[in-house]
Scaffold this motif. Sequence first.
Motif, short mmCIF file in Angstrom:
data_model
loop_
_atom_site.label_atom_id
_atom_site.label_comp_id
_atom_site.label_asym_id
_atom_site.label_seq_id
_atom_site.Cartn_x
_atom_site.Cartn_y
_atom_site.Cartn_z
N ALA A 1 -0.93 4.81 -17.06
CA ALA A 1 0.00 3.86 -17.70
C ALA A 1 1.17 3.54 -16.78
O ALA A 1 1.57 2.37 -16.67
CB ALA A 1 0.50 4.44 -19.03
N GLU A 2 1.73 4.54 -16.10
CA GLU A 2 2.84 4.30 -15.19
C GLU A 2 2.44 3.36 -14.06
O GLU A 2 3.19 2.45 -13.68
CB GLU A 2 3.34 5.62 -14.60
CG GLU A 2 4.09 6.50 -15.58
CD GLU A 2 4.42 7.88 -15.01
OE1 GLU A 2 4.13 8.15 -13.82
OE2 GLU A 2 4.98 8.69 -15.77
N MET A 3 1.25 3.58 -13.50
CA MET A 3 0.79 2.75 -12.38
C MET A 3 0.51 1.31 -12.83
O MET A 3 0.89 0.37 -12.16
CB MET A 3 -0.46 3.37 -11.75
CG MET A 3 -0.21 4.72 -11.07
SD MET A 3 0.96 4.64 -9.69
CE MET A 3 0.03 3.67 -8.51
N VAL A 4 -0.13 1.15 -13.97
CA VAL A 4 -0.43 -0.19 -14.49
C VAL A 4 0.88 -0.91 -14.85
O VAL A 4 1.05 -2.09 -14.54
CB VAL A 4 -1.41 -0.13 -15.67
CG1 VAL A 4 -1.54 -1.47 -16.36
CG2 VAL A 4 -2.78 0.35 -15.18
N SER B 1 0.83 -1.21 0.00
CA SER B 1 0.00 0.00 0.00
C SER B 1 0.85 1.25 0.00
O SER B 1 0.58 2.20 -0.73
CB SER B 1 -0.94 -0.01 1.21
OG SER B 1 -1.88 -1.05 1.08
N VAL B 2 1.90 1.28 0.83
CA VAL B 2 2.80 2.44 0.85
C VAL B 2 3.44 2.62 -0.52
O VAL B 2 3.51 3.74 -1.04
CB VAL B 2 3.85 2.30 1.98
CG1 VAL B 2 4.97 3.33 1.81
CG2 VAL B 2 3.18 2.46 3.34
N ALA B 3 3.90 1.55 -1.14
CA ALA B 3 4.52 1.65 -2.47
C ALA B 3 3.53 2.19 -3.49
O ALA B 3 3.87 3.06 -4.30
CB ALA B 3 5.06 0.28 -2.91
N VAL C 1 -9.94 4.76 -13.31
CA VAL C 1 -9.99 4.25 -11.94
C VAL C 1 -8.95 3.14 -11.76
O VAL C 1 -9.05 2.09 -12.39
CB VAL C 1 -11.39 3.72 -11.56
CG1 VAL C 1 -11.39 3.22 -10.11
CG2 VAL C 1 -12.45 4.79 -11.76
N LEU C 2 -7.97 3.42 -10.90
CA LEU C 2 -6.99 2.42 -10.49
C LEU C 2 -7.54 1.68 -9.27
O LEU C 2 -8.48 2.15 -8.63
CB LEU C 2 -5.68 3.11 -10.09
CG LEU C 2 -4.92 3.85 -11.18
CD1 LEU C 2 -3.85 4.74 -10.57
CD2 LEU C 2 -4.30 2.86 -12.16
N LEU C 3 -6.92 0.57 -8.93
CA LEU C 3 -7.27 -0.16 -7.71
C LEU C 3 -6.02 -0.27 -6.84
O LEU C 3 -4.96 -0.68 -7.34
CB LEU C 3 -7.80 -1.55 -8.03
CG LEU C 3 -9.12 -1.59 -8.79
CD1 LEU C 3 -9.45 -3.02 -9.20
CD2 LEU C 3 -10.24 -0.98 -7.95
N ALA D 1 3.61 -0.54 -13.39
CA ALA D 1 4.24 -0.89 -12.12
C ALA D 1 3.49 -2.02 -11.41
O ALA D 1 3.87 -2.42 -10.31
CB ALA D 1 4.33 0.33 -11.22
N GLY D 2 2.41 -2.53 -12.02
CA GLY D 2 1.70 -3.66 -11.46
C GLY D 2 0.36 -3.36 -10.82
O GLY D 2 -0.30 -4.26 -10.29
#
Length: 134
Positions: A90-93, A18-20, A114-116, A95-96
């Motif tokens: 795109a950066e978040m996806v 979560s912190v990451a 919407v990210l999760l 990164a996994g």
Amino acid sequence: MSARFDAIGMVVSDMAASVAFYRRLGFAFPEGAETQGHVEAELPGGLRLLLDTEEVVRSFHTGWEPPSGGGRTSLALRCDGPAEVDTLFAEMVDAGSGFELKPWDAVWGQRYAVLLDPDGNGVDLFAPLAVSGQ
């Protein structure tokens, strides 16, 4: 009455994940937060985002269980423009991170996605499609 809105609290199953996740979105958690049971990040306007592990919550609420089913809470992050919604998504996806909705032009005039987070909470990314007067 002197009560005032001060913080948003979330229970997390994996503090390090979560912190990451939230650090990648620009939240400033202190060094070593990954190993703590409770951490805080200051938000604009003096608010705070509080993360507590399930173990910490159970230490004072012994019968607590995580909710089942879909998420009921989301955070919304305003981006500087539609392109930033796409780039950050795109950066978040990459990164996994999981997601619920890919970026799209919403009927209410925003670029929206919407990210999760690692616990399935929604994190909305949005920006106005056009600036008024242009």
